[in-house]
Write a protein that holds these residues in place. Structure first.
Motif, PDB file in Angstrom:
ATOM      1  N   PRO A   1      46.765  33.044  35.102  1.00 45.43           N
ATOM      2  CA  PRO A   1      45.874  34.211  35.186  1.00 45.43           C
ATOM      3  C   PRO A   1      44.583  33.861  35.926  1.00 45.43           C
ATOM      4  CG  PRO A   1      45.833  33.278  32.973  1.00 45.43           C
ATOM      5  CD  PRO A   1      46.917  32.561  33.720  1.00 45.43           C
ATOM      6  N   VAL A   2      44.155  34.737  36.808  1.00 46.29           N
ATOM      7  CA  VAL A   2      42.887  34.568  37.514  1.00 46.29           C
ATOM      8  C   VAL A   2      42.138  35.889  37.475  1.00 46.29           C
ATOM      9  CG1 VAL A   2      43.792  32.797  39.061  1.00 46.29           C
ATOM     10  CG2 VAL A   2      43.897  35.196  39.750  1.00 46.29           C
ATOM     11  N   VAL A   3      40.838  35.813  37.630  1.00 41.55           N
ATOM     12  CA  VAL A   3      39.999  37.006  37.681  1.00 41.55           C
ATOM     13  C   VAL A   3      39.594  37.229  39.125  1.00 41.55           C
ATOM     14  CG1 VAL A   3      37.855  38.066  36.896  1.00 41.55           C
ATOM     15  CG2 VAL A   3      39.139  36.567  35.354  1.00 41.55           C
ATOM     16  N   MET A   4      39.867  38.408  39.640  1.00 41.10           N
ATOM     17  CA  MET A   4      39.571  38.698  41.033  1.00 41.10           C
ATOM     18  C   MET A   4      38.085  38.481  41.313  1.00 41.10           C
ATOM     19  SD  MET A   4      42.467  39.348  42.302  1.00 41.10           S
ATOM     20  CE  MET A   4      41.898  39.834  43.937  1.00 41.10           C
ATOM     21  N   GLY A   5      37.819  37.774  42.408  1.00 43.77           N
ATOM     22  CA  GLY A   5      36.450  37.560  42.835  1.00 43.77           C
ATOM     23  C   GLY A   5      35.717  36.454  42.111  1.00 43.77           C
ATOM     24  N   GLN A   6      36.436  35.667  41.310  1.00 45.42           N
ATOM     25  CA  GLN A   6      35.772  34.608  40.556  1.00 45.42           C
ATOM     26  C   GLN A   6      36.392  33.248  40.853  1.00 45.42           C
ATOM     27  OE1 GLN A   6      35.213  35.234  36.371  1.00 45.42           O
ATOM     28  NE2 GLN A   6      34.454  37.326  36.622  1.00 45.42           N
ATOM     29  N   LEU A   7      35.528  32.245  41.009  1.00 41.99           N
ATOM     30  CA  LEU A   7      35.972  30.873  41.209  1.00 41.99           C
ATOM     31  C   LEU A   7      36.691  30.354  39.976  1.00 41.99           C
ATOM     32  CD1 LEU A   7      32.845  29.172  42.813  1.00 41.99           C
ATOM     33  CD2 LEU A   7      35.122  29.234  43.829  1.00 41.99           C
ATOM     34  N   SER A   8      37.742  29.578  40.186  1.00 41.26           N
ATOM     35  CA  SER A   8      38.392  28.924  39.055  1.00 41.26           C
ATOM     36  C   SER A   8      39.258  27.784  39.553  1.00 41.26           C
ATOM     37  CB  SER A   8      39.253  29.915  38.261  1.00 41.26           C
ATOM     38  OG  SER A   8      40.405  30.294  38.991  1.00 41.26           O
ATOM     39  N   ALA A   9      39.475  26.803  38.672  1.00 39.86           N
ATOM     40  CA  ALA A   9      40.389  25.714  38.989  1.00 39.86           C
ATOM     41  C   ALA A   9      41.805  26.231  39.131  1.00 39.86           C
ATOM     42  CB  ALA A   9      40.313  24.643  37.895  1.00 39.86           C
ATOM     43  N   ALA A  10      42.151  27.242  38.335  1.00 36.75           N
ATOM     44  CA  ALA A  10      43.507  27.798  38.389  1.00 36.75           C
ATOM     45  C   ALA A  10      43.807  28.379  39.759  1.00 36.75           C
ATOM     46  CB  ALA A  10      43.679  28.868  37.311  1.00 36.75           C
ATOM     47  N   SER A  11      42.873  29.156  40.305  1.00 27.86           N
ATOM     48  CA  SER A  11      43.121  29.765  41.613  1.00 27.86           C
ATOM     49  C   SER A  11      43.169  28.700  42.704  1.00 27.86           C
ATOM     50  CB  SER A  11      42.046  30.811  41.931  1.00 27.86           C
ATOM     51  OG  SER A  11      40.770  30.209  42.071  1.00 27.86           O
ATOM     52  N   GLY A  12      42.337  27.660  42.574  1.00 22.52           N
ATOM     53  CA  GLY A  12      42.369  26.570  43.544  1.00 22.52           C
ATOM     54  C   GLY A  12      43.685  25.827  43.524  1.00 22.52           C
TER      55      GLY A  12
ATOM     56  N   ASP B   1      33.479  39.102  47.169  1.00 16.65           N
ATOM     57  CA  ASP B   1      32.704  40.304  46.851  1.00 16.65           C
ATOM     58  C   ASP B   1      33.519  41.588  46.959  1.00 16.65           C
ATOM     59  OD1 ASP B   1      32.774  39.686  49.604  1.00 16.65           O
ATOM     60  OD2 ASP B   1      31.119  41.052  50.012  1.00 16.65           O
ATOM     61  N   ILE B   2      34.593  41.570  47.766  1.00 19.94           N
ATOM     62  CA  ILE B   2      35.420  42.788  47.884  1.00 19.94           C
ATOM     63  C   ILE B   2      36.841  42.572  47.376  1.00 19.94           C
ATOM     64  CG2 ILE B   2      34.087  43.685  49.829  1.00 19.94           C
ATOM     65  CD1 ILE B   2      36.404  42.788  51.658  1.00 19.94           C
ATOM     66  N   ALA B   3      37.119  41.392  46.832  1.00 20.93           N
ATOM     67  CA  ALA B   3      38.473  41.094  46.365  1.00 20.93           C
ATOM     68  C   ALA B   3      38.892  42.059  45.266  1.00 20.93           C
ATOM     69  CB  ALA B   3      38.546  39.659  45.841  1.00 20.93           C
ATOM     70  N   GLY B   4      40.113  42.549  45.382  1.00 21.98           N
ATOM     71  CA  GLY B   4      40.652  43.456  44.385  1.00 21.98           C
ATOM     72  C   GLY B   4      40.224  44.895  44.538  1.00 21.98           C
ATOM     73  N   LYS B   5      39.477  45.216  45.593  1.00 20.53           N
ATOM     74  CA  LYS B   5      38.957  46.577  45.770  1.00 20.53           C
ATOM     75  C   LYS B   5      39.689  47.359  46.857  1.00 20.53           C
ATOM     76  CE  LYS B   5      34.344  45.160  44.238  1.00 20.53           C
ATOM     77  NZ  LYS B   5      32.899  45.059  44.587  1.00 20.53           N
ATOM     78  N   GLY B   6      40.657  46.721  47.520  1.00 18.73           N
ATOM     79  CA  GLY B   6      41.426  47.414  48.554  1.00 18.73           C
ATOM     80  C   GLY B   6      40.679  47.628  49.847  1.00 18.73           C
ATOM     81  N   LEU B   7      39.586  46.887  50.068  1.00 24.60           N
ATOM     82  CA  LEU B   7      38.733  47.106  51.234  1.00 24.60           C
ATOM     83  C   LEU B   7      38.968  46.107  52.362  1.00 24.60           C
ATOM     84  CD1 LEU B   7      35.357  47.758  49.357  1.00 24.60           C
ATOM     85  CD2 LEU B   7      36.981  49.462  50.231  1.00 24.60           C
TER      86      LEU B   7
END
Length: 361
Positions: free
Chosen positions: A106-117, A336-342
């Motif tokens: 699980p990751v949170v859109m727009g947030q740094l994490s070891a998991a996403s890396g 800053d725009i991740a997960g917003k469809g932009l």
């Protein structure tokens, strides 16, 4: 080199692809950024360009993004989980072949994490493995976040250095025997950097006759291999007014000019150094009426500022010196725009066209 923790078996995707198919491996990028979004939008908008391409990443992440984006996509698309890259050639238009290359987290859109890396790194490793074994034409990488890679324990400042290390390991040579350079391009301008992700102070220290000559040679050889002729290279100076005959610095006199002369003696079409505040304007052309194919820039921002100013939406990053073609869009994860469809997929589409070669129409 730290482990990238890929769970991919080493013999994966080894079945040969017909020569008529031109597959490209695509790494998902940071799942908390805009990488998944621009990939999904690319497949939805241009099925001819994305034909037989295979995405390496996490099916769950991509499906979550797809569910959210589907109402705004140009066409309805669906994911096609595959076990081999060769299965991508059977995909129908608007199907997106996906090879599960990372443990879903699980990751949170727009947030740094070891998991996403960690997920991004695993996708890169798996896609690179396939390309190095000749099962894909090229590699296109969606953006990663360097800090997320660091949090995941990946000891590289970015894609370029990671791909260099993986390639050197595959070939069985030290990293020092596989020097690479970054080439950035937008319509009418291409720039190759002498140094990449280092501080400005270190970048200046790295300017030497050997480092410059190596840059010229890599650019010359890579261009000839992909375009069939020797490039016309123009070299930017380091200092204001290219040093003004030593008044504002002597790097042009001691290093840059001697390196150019050595390259000319080797038969390269190269000239300079020229003042860096005008060399990019002189080299830029959208009509092909110019005498420069590539500008050699002395450091990262010197070369990237004009490229991004002229056309970030069509900018392409290409790594020269690897044993395969690697391109990427010329932008970052845009948390800053991740997960917003932009997110705009234009740069990613441009990178895919470059990866497929000069003959792509």
């Amino acid at each position: 080199m730290s482990s990238l923790t890929s769970t991919i078996p080493r013999d994966v995707c080894m079945s040969a692809l017909p020569s008529s198919v031109q597959p490209v491996a695509i790494s998902m990028g940071d799942p908390a950024g805009i990488g998944p979004e621009i990939i999904l939008k690319a497949f939805a908008s241009d099925p001819k360009l994305t034909q037989a391409c295979c995405v390496f990443g996490d099916v769950v992440t991509l499906q979550q993004q797809l569910t959210q984006l589907q109402p705004v996509l140009a066409n309805r698309v669906e994911l096609l989980p595959v076990l081999e890259v060769s299965q991508a050639q059977q995909a129908s238009p608007f199907q997106i072949p996906v090879f599960q290359s990372a443990m879903s987290q699980p990751v949170v859109m727009g947030q740094l994490s070891a998991a996403s890396g960690a997920m991004a790194a695993s996708a890169i490793e798996a896609a690179t493995e396939v390309v190095l074994h000749g099962r894909a034409l090229a590699l296109v990488t969606a953006p990663v976040n360097k800090k997320a890679l660091q949090l995941a324990g990946v000891d590289f400042p970015g894609h370029t250095e990671m791909l260099q290390s993986l390639s050197a390991q595959h070939v069985g040579v030290p990293i020092s025997d596989m020097p690479v350079r970054m080439m950035l391009s937008c319509p009418g301008l291409r720039v190759v950097l002498v140094s990449i992700h280092v501080s400005l102070r270190e970048a200046i220290d790295r300017i030497s006759i050997d480092q410059l000559l190596q840059t010229f040679q890599i650019t010359h050889d890579s261009w000839r291999q992909t375009h069939g002729y020797a490039p016309r290279m123009t070299v930017a100076g380091l200092n204001p007014h290219a040093g003004e005959e030593g008044l504002f610095g002597d790097e042009e006199i001691l290093c840059i000019a001697p390196a150019i002369k050595k390259a000319q003696a080797l038969g390269m079409h190269i000239r300079g150094p020229y003042p860096p505040d005008t060399v990019f304007m002189d080299a830029h052309s959208t009509k092909g009426q110019k005498d420069t194919d590539v500008v050699i820039a002395m450091y990262h921002d010197q070369g990237l500022i004009p490229i991004k100013y002229l056309g970030l939406e069509n900018g392409v990053n290409q790594t020269l010196g690897l044993p395969f073609v690697r391109t990427s869009p010329d932008h970052g994860t845009a948390f800053d725009i991740a997960g917003k469809g932009l997110a705009d997929p234009s740069s990613f589409l441009a990178a895919l066209k470059v990866a497929k070669g000069p003959c792509w129409k």
